[in-house]
Design an enzyme around this catalytic site. Structure first.
Site, short mmCIF file in Angstrom:
data_model
loop_
_atom_site.label_atom_id
_atom_site.label_comp_id
_atom_site.label_asym_id
_atom_site.label_seq_id
_atom_site.Cartn_x
_atom_site.Cartn_y
_atom_site.Cartn_z
N LYS A 42 0.88 -1.19 0.09
CA LYS A 42 0.10 -0.21 0.10
C LYS A 42 1.00 1.55 0.01
O LYS A 42 1.87 1.29 0.85
CB LYS A 42 -0.82 -0.01 1.38
CG LYS A 42 -2.04 0.96 1.33
CD LYS A 42 -2.93 0.44 2.44
CE LYS A 42 -3.95 1.83 2.94
NZ LYS A 42 -4.83 1.10 3.72
N ASP A 134 -15.71 0.64 10.11
CA ASP A 134 -16.05 0.80 8.63
C ASP A 134 -16.05 -0.75 7.85
O ASP A 134 -15.54 -1.18 6.92
CB ASP A 134 -14.82 1.46 7.76
CG ASP A 134 -15.40 1.95 6.42
OD1 ASP A 134 -16.57 1.77 6.12
OD2 ASP A 134 -14.25 2.41 5.58
C1 6BB Z 1 -4.41 -6.40 -0.22
C2 6BB Z 1 -4.65 -5.35 0.29
C3 6BB Z 1 -4.18 -5.49 1.66
O1 6BB Z 1 -6.01 -4.10 -1.10
C4 6BB Z 1 -9.49 -2.53 -3.96
C5 6BB Z 1 -8.63 -2.04 -2.97
C6 6BB Z 1 -4.07 -7.60 -0.39
C7 6BB Z 1 -5.05 -6.60 -2.03
C8 6BB Z 1 -5.13 -8.37 -3.66
C9 6BB Z 1 -6.31 -7.86 -4.51
C10 6BB Z 1 -6.44 -8.68 -5.75
C11 6BB Z 1 -5.64 -9.64 -6.21
C12 6BB Z 1 -4.33 -9.71 -5.49
C13 6BB Z 1 -4.07 -9.23 -4.17
C14 6BB Z 1 -4.44 -4.52 2.57
N1 6BB Z 1 -5.18 -3.33 2.33
C15 6BB Z 1 -5.56 -3.28 1.04
C16 6BB Z 1 -5.47 -4.27 -0.14
C17 6BB Z 1 -7.07 -3.09 -1.13
C18 6BB Z 1 -7.41 -3.46 -2.75
C19 6BB Z 1 -8.49 -4.42 -2.27
C20 6BB Z 1 -9.53 -4.99 -3.78
N2 6BB Z 1 -10.24 -3.68 -3.77
N3 6BB Z 1 -4.08 -8.20 -1.43
N4 6BB Z 1 -4.66 -7.79 -2.39
F1 6BB Z 1 -7.04 -7.17 -3.81
#
Ligand code: 6BB
Length: 652
Positions: A42, A134
């Site tokens: 992030k 949230d």
């Molecule tokens: C996170 C993640 C961890 O993602 C949009 C915002 C961890 C996201 C991930 C994925 C898809 C494919 C592969 C890996 C901690 N905070 C935020 C995170 C934010 C996004 C999530 C999906 N929607 N793995 N991934 F989301």
């Protein structure tokens, strides 16, 4: 503090493509050099964060304290002069919202399995003194084992006197926010979370939201009334549990303790929900300590002492990632620097560009670094100029959230405020009439401005929600209202306060976006109809493949997935050309990399740029070619409509 932003992160991780954007952060796929493990990175820009910086601190502090099987693990925090990088657990299944959309709604059995995990996570978070504030499907990610992980602790609160103390900051996402918060009352954080869990359970079982409307005012009014429709497919047990969760009076609402062994959650399970952490930080894994001590040529004691500092540095990250490998039955040998060409936990960086495809596997199959999964399109290309271009898109003030000091007078909304529900295609048409199903599936495109609640001097609490305060004729979202003439207490003025001029600007912008929302709704109906006529949508979730599979032509072979649309075509080049011609007609910019098109809409005034990927692929068990799609940034709803529009315009 290191000056060079990306150099610092590249010491420890490979950086791949963006997997999501949310609010003021973007999330990229990464790979940890020493363990070869995938991570989510992030990335936040300090200048762009501005007043939201305390929110990031809140999130980092909370995540450092939380260690649970259903809470996304924080591995490493890197701060440079300009950026903050949070290295987090990788969850290839994406978020629960997209999963609900792909399935329409979940069976009671599947909803129960997920809800048990949500109860487990929330009970644990509460036991540590935090309220999440949230809870919604977008904040629950699905890991490799199809388990849920709670994310986004930026709005969480840890009242000093304990969770039974009242909070005052009204925050969260409109459709999930508890009535007492809308009414501006002081509230108990855990009770507010239970309400959001009720909305979430309803979304799981129904595929749409219980309190929903195009107009946010109506959403609030419905929430306060607490009346929702009960579709006929809900069992009496589900109906009863929803009733217990969605009690308007927080004192009558079921508690998390009661949920743990609730009959609905116990159905087909012999045990109550296990909420205690299976991975408390106090205990160090012997094998991981041994591996680290051999690697660093230091005693087990000194390595144990270093790990136990929990600095969320390379040592913490390496330990966590080794442990994660061990739990998954993989070998836990660290790669020596000469193998990786990158820095060890203690050595300085060697930034030789090298990917895991360059190096041999560390040993046998279970520990192979070379395998990439479906979502790893990243490895096919590096950062593009397009990406950087999108990076610079404006962060709207309305989207800002910040720290949660007890007593803050602001109503701070979760960002981006996107009401996302499931496809009409999957709604039970017997009970949900077409109009309401369509209405319910329309997400909220509007980011809401902060609304300031006047305080009642004598009661020392916010004046309950009163209709005249919000003039519907003025706005489709909550209209910022005048603050009381005299501040009531010291909490009132916050650093983030908008000037009146600024608030007006926010509302103005929202109204512009509101029109986008309502025209999108009509388009969506059209698009769904044409899509249903023309396309056969594959909605089975992809089982992550262990090998990167390509056809001779460089076309990827993919398994059926909710994000893959099948076509009748056999020629990938014909399909690629067809998509390109539609993109050009629709004025969508793209960069072509083999069979992948990195696309983005032109950033228009008042409209967010939508960034996504389309990939022509071959389906695993079929000669036909298909299109994989993935949202990389921008509003989920606008993305859905746009991509469906593009796909339905393609001759295939
Ligand atoms: C996170 C993640 C961890 O993602 C949009 C915002 C961890 C996201 C991930 C994925 C898809 C494919 C592969 C890996 C901690 N905070 C935020 C995170 C934010 C996004 C999530 C999906 N929607 N793995 N991934 F989301």
């Amino acid at each position: 503090m290191p000056d060079s932003n990306y150099e610092e992160i590249l010491k420890y991780y490979e950086l791949h493509e963006t997997i999501g954007t949310g609010g003021f952060a973007k999330v990229k796929l990464g790979r940890h050099h020493l363990t070869g493990e995938k991570v989510a990175i992030k990335i936040m820009d300090k200048v762009a964060l501005g007043d939201d910086l305390p929110r990031v601190k809140t999130e980092i502090d909370a995540m450092k304290n939380l260690s649970h099987q259903h809470v996304c693990r924080l591995y490493h925090v890197i701060e440079t002069s300009e950026k903050i990088f949070m290295i987090l657990e990788y969850c290839p299944g994406g978020d629960l919202f997209d999963y609900i959309v792909s399935k329409g709604r979940l069976s009671e059995e599947e909803a129960r399995a997920f809800f048990r995990q949500i109860v487990s996570a929330v009970a644990y978070v509460h036991s540590q003194g935090y309220a999440h504030r949230d809870i919604k499907p977008e904040n629950l990610l699905i890991d490799e084992e199809h388990n849920l992980k709670l994310i986004d602790f930026g709005l969480c609160a840890k009242p000093k006197g304990g969770l039974d103390y009242f909070l005052k900051t009204c925050c969260g996402s409109p459709a999930y926010v508890a009535p007492e918060l809308i009414q501006g009352k002081a509230y108990i954080g855990s009770q507010a979370d239970i309400w959001s869990m009720g909305v979430l359970l309803y979304a799981l079982l129904c595929g749409f939201l219980p309190f929903d409307d195009d107009n946010m005012m109506t959403v609030y009014r419905r929430t306060i009334r607490g009346k929702y429709t009960v579709p006929e497919w809900l069992s009496p047990g589900s109906t009863l549990l929803l009733d217990q969760l969605l009690q308007v009076d927080p004192e009558k609402r079921i508690t998390v303790e009661c949920l743990l062994s609730h009959p609905w959650l116990m159905q087909s399970y012999s045990d109550a929900v296990q909420w205690e952490s299976e991975c408390p930080l106090g205990h160090l894994d012997e094998d991981c300590v041994t591996e680290l001590s051999v690697f660093h040529n230091q005693s087990r004691e000194s390595i144990s002492a270093l790990i136990s500092e929990w600095n969320y540095d390379q040592m913490s990250a390496t330990y966590f990632l080794l442990l994660s490998k061990k739990v998954r039955g993989k070998c836990i040998h660290l790669r020596v620097p000469s193998q990786t060409g990158h820095a060890s936990t203690t050595q300085s960086a060697n930034l030789r560009a090298m990917t895991y495809e360059d190096v041999p596997d560390c040993s046998d199959v279970p520990c192979a670094f070379g395998s990439m999964e479906f979502s790893d399109a990243a490895s096919l290309f590096k950062e593009s100029p397009l990406e950087e271009f999108i990076l610079s898109t404006r962060r709207t003030k309305q989207n800002s959230r910040h720290d949660t000091q007890p007593g803050d007078m602001e109503f701070t909304l979760s960002t981006p405020v996107t009401r996302k529900v499931a496809s009409k295609k999957h709604a039970n048409k017997k009970n949900v009439n077409a109009e309401s199903a369509l209405r319910n599936e329309r997400p909220l495109v509007l980011p809401a401005p902060k609304a300031h609640f006047p305080m009642n001097q004598t009661e020392k609490q916010y004046i309950p929600f009163q209709e005249p305060i919000f003039k519907e004729s003025q706005c489709t979202t909550v209209t910022p209202i005048k603050k009381p003439e005299t501040p009531i207490n010291t909490y009132e003025t916050t650093a983030n306060e908008d000037l009146p001029e600024r608030r007006c600007h926010s509302v103005d912008l929202d109204l512009k976006l509101a029109h986008v929302g309502s025209s999108q709704k009509k388009r969506k109906a059209e698009l769904f109809r044409s899509l249903e006529r023309g396309l056969d949508k594959v909605i089975t979730m992809l089982t992550p493949s262990k090998k990167k599979r390509f056809t001779r032509a460089g076309l990827r072979k993919l398994k059926a997935h909710c994000n893959v649309t099948m076509t009748q075509l056999l020629n990938p080049d014909q399909l690629l050309n067809e998509i390109i011609s539609v993109l050009s007609k629709k004025q969508v910019e793209y960069i072509k990399k083999g069979y992948i098109l990195k696309c983005q809409t032109k950033p228009d005034f008042g409209k967010e740029s939508i960034k996504f990927e389309l990939e022509v692929c071959q389906l695993d068990k079929n000669e036909a070619v298909g299109i994989r799609r993935q949202r990389l940034g921008g509003d989920a709803w606008v993305y859905e409509s746009l991509v469906e529009d593009i796909l339905s315009s393609c001759q295939m």
